[in-house]
Each structure stands twice: as C-alpha cells, then as structure tokens.
Design a protein around this motif. Structure first.
Motif, PDB file in Angstrom:
ATOM      1  N   GLY A  67       3.676   0.604   3.798  1.00 54.37           N
ATOM      2  CA  GLY A  67       3.328   2.223   3.986  1.00 54.37           C
ATOM      3  C   GLY A  67       2.823   2.607   2.495  1.00 54.37           C
ATOM      4  O   GLY A  67       2.185   2.096   1.928  1.00 54.37           O
ATOM      5  N   ASN A  68       2.807   3.907   2.441  1.00 52.74           N
ATOM      6  CA  ASN A  68       2.661   4.722   1.345  1.00 52.74           C
ATOM      7  C   ASN A  68       3.381   4.012   0.077  1.00 52.74           C
ATOM      8  O   ASN A  68       4.545   4.685   0.247  1.00 52.74           O
ATOM      9  N   VAL A 111      -2.041   2.273   0.240  1.00 47.35           N
ATOM     10  CA  VAL A 111      -1.367   2.233   1.649  1.00 47.35           C
ATOM     11  C   VAL A 111      -1.286   0.738   1.624  1.00 47.35           C
ATOM     12  O   VAL A 111      -2.290   0.183   2.095  1.00 47.35           O
ATOM     13  N   ALA A 141       6.255   1.037   9.961  1.00 45.00           N
ATOM     14  CA  ALA A 141       5.691   2.383  10.304  1.00 45.00           C
ATOM     15  C   ALA A 141       4.086   2.269  10.281  1.00 45.00           C
ATOM     16  O   ALA A 141       3.632   1.359   9.946  1.00 45.00           O
ATOM     17  N   THR A 143       0.816   3.561   9.467  1.00 39.32           N
ATOM     18  CA  THR A 143       0.233   4.116   8.095  1.00 39.32           C
ATOM     19  C   THR A 143      -0.830   4.798   8.342  1.00 39.32           C
ATOM     20  O   THR A 143      -1.415   5.383   7.350  1.00 39.32           O
TER      21      THR A 143
END
Ligand code: CU
Length: 408
Positions: A67-68, A111, A141, A143
């Motif tokens: 993810g971030n 990301v 998650a 993204t």
C-alpha cells in the motif's frame, strides 16, 4: 540525460510499474492523512524513517505492508545523499529521491506491491550505496484509487499514455529525417533538425529512462562516459555536426566520423528509437502508467532541467539546451495538467502554487524564444541563468509534492 545512469549500477525499469515516487519536503500540512496515526493498518500510509550518514543507512523497519508507504529520509551526514528503493535484483530502480542536502528531510512516497526489495542510501551520490534488504508484505489492501477521483486519475493515465505514444511517433519520423540527412552528409539539414527532433525525446525523458538500456544508448553525454564504455546516440552525432576546436576538445584535434561510422551510428540511433516506439506502443506499457508514475515523471523532468539544461551541460556542442529545457517543462506541464483536477480537489493551495510557478517559468523562457526555437545557451548572461535556475527551483518545490497530494 543529465548523468550516466549506467554508472549508478541501476536502471529504472521497475520505477513505473511500482508506482509512486515523490521527493516531498516534510510538510505535514500537504499530506491529507496523518502518517503517524495509521501505522496499525488504518487507511493512511505507513511512514518509515530513514537516517542517512557517511557509513549507515538506518531504515526504521525492514518491512512494511503493501500500500502507500512513505520513507521519510533524513540526511544526518555531511554530504548530499540519495535514497533508493531497488527491486529484488538490486539493479532496477523502483523509486528514488535525489539531492538531499545535509540536515534536510525528504519524503519518498511509494505505492508498494508485495515482494522483496533493497533499500540504499548513497552519501556523496557515488558508488553502489549502503544497502539492506527490505520486504513488503501483502496487506490485502487495494492500493488503487477509489471514489469519484478514480475516474479522473484513470483519465489522466489514458491521456498521458496517448501523449507518450504521440511523442514517440513524432520522434521516430523526425529521427528518420535527421539520420537520412546526416548519413547523406547534408550537415546543414541535420543541424536544423537536431533540436526540434530532440524535443520529442526530452518531453518524455523519464519514460525513456524507465527502459534502462535505451537511455544511455541514445542520450549519453561525452562527459559522462566511463572507461571502456562505447559512446553512441544523439550527443555523439551532435559533436560530429558541431565539431569543436581543439581548445574545446581537451586540446585534441577533433577527428570527424567517417561515412561508414556515420551510417553505423545513425542506424543504431534509429533502431533504438524504433525500440522505444515499440515498447511504448505495447499493451503492457499502459499498465505501468498510473497517477504516481505521472507525478514522479513530472518531478523527474524538472530535475533534468535543474541538473543539465539550466547549466548548459546537456548540449555542450550545439548549445541548444533551451530547446530541451522547454521540452522538459512541456512534459512536466502535461503530466500536471492531467492530474490538476485531482490536485484541485485534494489540495487547492498546491494547485494554485503549481499554476503560478509554471506560468512564471514559462514567462521567463518565452523571453529567449527566437524563430521557432530558442537562442543558444551561450547567449545567456550569468544573471539570466541564475534567474532561470531560481524559477526552476521554485517550481520544483511544489512539484515534489504532486504525487503525495494525488496518491495519499
Ligand atoms: Cu537528456
């Protein structure tokens, strides 16, 4: 190109695939989510701190969930440093943040997809850097952007891909004309075509650089040649077309290329250009272009201006640096314009800042227009160069926040 990418022992092949990079100064107000509050798997990015010194590159954790991810890189050393996230092979650059002065902190926003990586700090900006393994675990998650902004981001990516394709199409046609004239010994025509054709290359330079092997083959400057490295591409032909006096050639008399050499190098430049065309027109290419890749590319273009064009080092023989300068700015502006609605929705002040500084820089460049192009770099006074450099820096600052504003 502004530096010998090959000398960094790494290329940028994976940079676009993995997504975001942004060299943002640490300004909490610019980041919508508070990173510190979301370490435990919330919606916001995970922030890791990195301390770079002369002999250490301490990353606060050796892994992060996908993810971030924000690497907050602080230069605790005395020399300018860089921070890289490399692919598992330690060669391909996934993301990087350059030019971090002593005492400064810059953010690298990524990301991150699950997988194995390598982190590296490069104090003094030389050598392989101080490396460590890094793992991105699967957080499950998604993204990808969601909500109404997702459509705008998708549209920006579609448009940017179309822009890149169009530029490579024009580059290919122009290069065909250029190498035909050069091979035929029609040097006047070749000199006339050199800068306007290269515009199409410089507008999309970060994309070309993402294909690590093509950039050094096509755009390496003589000053960046390493021992044993073969010099090919645009700047070799530039030197042959604007043959230097011995005083400008390290005291040595310049030996023009033979007709056979001309044909060989021209052929290679053309086949490399065809390769660039083919890769950008392949279906997979579009998959690598997302908001982060666009934002990263825009900042990368301004970095190219700052480190090569505004110093007159890119076109050392033809002095057509201002053409490249304009082309890099064009490319950055196209990237920004595509994302502008998203920026406006998420950070109105940043959009205002970017609008204003693009306009200021363009206004300065306009003063040096001549005919369809620009005056020679050598006609600029030191004060004019300084003024241009300051406007580039002023734009670079908010532009380094673009990816974070759009992605986080
Ligand atoms: Cu270049």
């Amino acid at each position: 190109m502004t530096r010998n990418r090959a000398s960094r022992t790494a290329t940028r092949t994976a940079a676009l695939a993995l997504g975001a990079v942004v060299a943002a100064p640490l300004l909490a107000g610019c980041v919508p989510n508070d990173p510190a509050s979301s370490e435990a798997g919330g919606d916001g990015p995970v922030t890791l701190s990195v301390s770079s010194t002369a002999d250490a590159c301490d990353v606060s954790a050796a892994e992060a969930p996908s993810g971030n991810v924000v690497f907050s890189v602080k230069n605790d050393g005395d020399e300018v440093t860089e921070f890289y996230l490399l692919a598992e092979d330690g060669l391909r650059i996934v993301s990087e943040v350059e030019n971090i002065g002593p005492g400064l902190t810059r953010d690298l926003v990524v990301v991150a997809k699950p997988g194995s990586y390598v982190t590296a700090c490069k104090p003094g900006m030389v050598g392989d850097g101080i490396r460590a393994d890094f793992t991105v675990t699967d957080s499950g998650a998604d993204t990808a952007p969601t909500g109404e902004l997702a459509d705008q981001v998708d549209a920006a990516a579609v448009n940017y891909v179309a822009y890149v394709k169009d530029q490579t199409e024009q580059l290919l046609t122009g290069t065909e004309d250029f190498v035909a004239a050069y091979t035929d010994g029609d040097d006047d025509t070749a000199r006339d075509l050199y800068a306007p054709v290269r515009l199409h290359w410089e507008r999309i330079e970060p994309v070309a650089e993402s294909f690590g092997d093509l950039d050094p083959s096509m755009d390496l400057r003589e000053a960046d040649l390493e021992a044993g490295q073969e010099w090919t591409g645009w700047h070799l032909l530039e030197k042959d077309l604007w043959a230097p006096e011995p005083a400008d050639n390290g005291g040595e008399k310049y030996t023009p290329l033979t007709t056979a050499e001309r044909a060989d190098y021209a052929e290679r430049l053309l086949s490399d250009t065809q390769e660039l065309y083919d890769r950008t027109h392949a279906a997979e290419f579009a998959d690598t272009i997302d908001a982060a890749a666009i934002g990263n590319g825009a900042k990368g273009l301004l970095d190219e201006v700052a480190t090569g064009k505004v110093t007159g080092e890119e076109e050392i023989w033809s002095h057509t640096d201002l053409w490249d300068f304009q082309a890099n700015v064009d490319g950055a502006k196209v990237g920004y314009d595509g994302l502008r609605d998203v920026v406006l929705a998420k950070d109105e002040a940043l959009a205002g800042d970017l609008d204003e500084r693009f306009e200021t820089l363009q206004g300065l460049l306009d003063q040096y227009q001549e005919g369809d192009g620009f005056v020679a770099y050598t006609e600029l006074t030191p004060d004019q160069v300084k003024e241009l450099a300051a406007a580039v820096d002023a734009l670079s600052e908010p532009l380094s926040q673009l990816t974070a504003a759009v992605v986080l």
